[in-house]
Design a protein around this motif. Sequence first.
Motif, PDB file in Angstrom:
ATOM      1  N   GLU A   1       1.831   9.089  -6.026  1.00  0.00           N
ATOM      2  CA  GLU A   1       2.339  10.420  -5.748  1.00  0.00           C
ATOM      3  C   GLU A   1       3.315  10.876  -6.832  1.00  0.00           C
TER       4      GLU A   1
ATOM      5  N   ASN B   1       2.374   1.682  -3.386  1.00  0.00           N
ATOM      6  CA  ASN B   1       1.397   2.196  -4.341  1.00  0.00           C
ATOM      7  C   ASN B   1       1.153   3.678  -4.139  1.00  0.00           C
ATOM      8  N   ALA B   2       1.087   4.072  -2.879  1.00  0.00           N
ATOM      9  CA  ALA B   2       0.862   5.485  -2.574  1.00  0.00           C
ATOM     10  C   ALA B   2       2.013   6.319  -3.124  1.00  0.00           C
ATOM     11  N   ARG B   3       3.224   5.808  -2.945  1.00  0.00           N
ATOM     12  CA  ARG B   3       4.399   6.521  -3.444  1.00  0.00           C
ATOM     13  C   ARG B   3       4.394   6.613  -4.962  1.00  0.00           C
TER      14      ARG B   3
ATOM     15  N   ALA C   1       0.840  -1.203   0.000  1.00  0.00           N
ATOM     16  CA  ALA C   1       0.000   0.000   0.000  1.00  0.00           C
ATOM     17  C   ALA C   1       0.874   1.251   0.000  1.00  0.00           C
TER      18      ALA C   1
END
Length: 279
Positions: free
Chosen positions: A22, A17-19, A14
């Motif tokens: 971003e 994925n967020a990185r 997670a």
Amino acid sequence: AKNAGRNQYQLYDAAMNARAAERLVLAGDLRKGLEREEFFLAYQPQVCLMTGRITGMEALIRWKHPERGLVSPAEFIPLAEETKLIIPIGEWVLRTACRQNKAWQDAGFPPVCVSVNLSACQFGQPNLVAMIKKILQETGLAPQYLNLEITESITMNNVERAIATMHEINDYGIGISIDDFGTGYSSLNYLKKFPIQTLKIDQSFVRDMTEEHHDVAIPTAIIAMAHSLKLKVIAEGVETEMQQQMLRERGCDEMQGYLISRPLPAPEFEELLHNLPAA
Ligand code: C2E
Ligand code: CA
Ligand code: CA
Ligand code: CA
């Protein structure tokens, strides 16, 4: 315990994925940034260690993001390289730096050289030399007032082709510096083959030249080697009088760093030009 392990992986995924998301957003912003003219250049003086006179300046890109404010090039240049946006951004940097340098010359300031950073992926572009020549013609800047800073990484894919490109640039009258010298690993092998004029001692080595460390072995060796190859040496990241003194004693030619000035937007750099002794 097994479950906990799996959950950790899920958390890790997670976060990854967020990185990634971003970075995707930032990449989109980069593209828009060019259209919306959110980039500008900051200029940092390079001065002669013997005379204190200004000999040149390095152009460094700055990005004023509409929401995030100033984003560091250390953050967005790698992303620009991955997405190939460095190609149009790099061309913008070259054109802006050449135009600004010509404007300062036309305004009557003593002519100095502007140094522009080239990333490895720009260097691999087949039309690089044609693009540079076009910009010099467009802006009217004479080739001897442009210098290109490259790192040893440009030789990673095809050394022979990189050297051929360097020759083309050099033959046109544009100088070449090796940036961050001492941090790569191919240094000594290729140095003799490179048509270059300048070595820039990486700031990590300059930083170690302190009261506590007295770690001058590497800068001393780089200066001696550069001079035996008839190259000029510029020390980067000089922040203290002591570093300046140690570099001067060892015959380093020029310096760049906060001790003289931080990189400044064009109007403030112009103020500095009024106050620094000229070349
Ligand atoms: P670099 O080419 O090694 O640039 C030197 C960096 O050291 C600059 O950071 C400069 O602001 C900083 N610096 C200068 N004097 C001092 C000092 O006395 N102390 C300390 N601690 N730092 C000092 P900046 O502007 O954040 O740029 C970081 C890197 O981003 C550059 O490293 C270069 O690799 C890249 N970069 C910047 N502008 C461009 C550009 O137009 N094109 C490309 N391809 N890369 C760029
Ligand atoms: Ca540089
Ligand atoms: Ca550097
Ligand atoms: Ca660097």
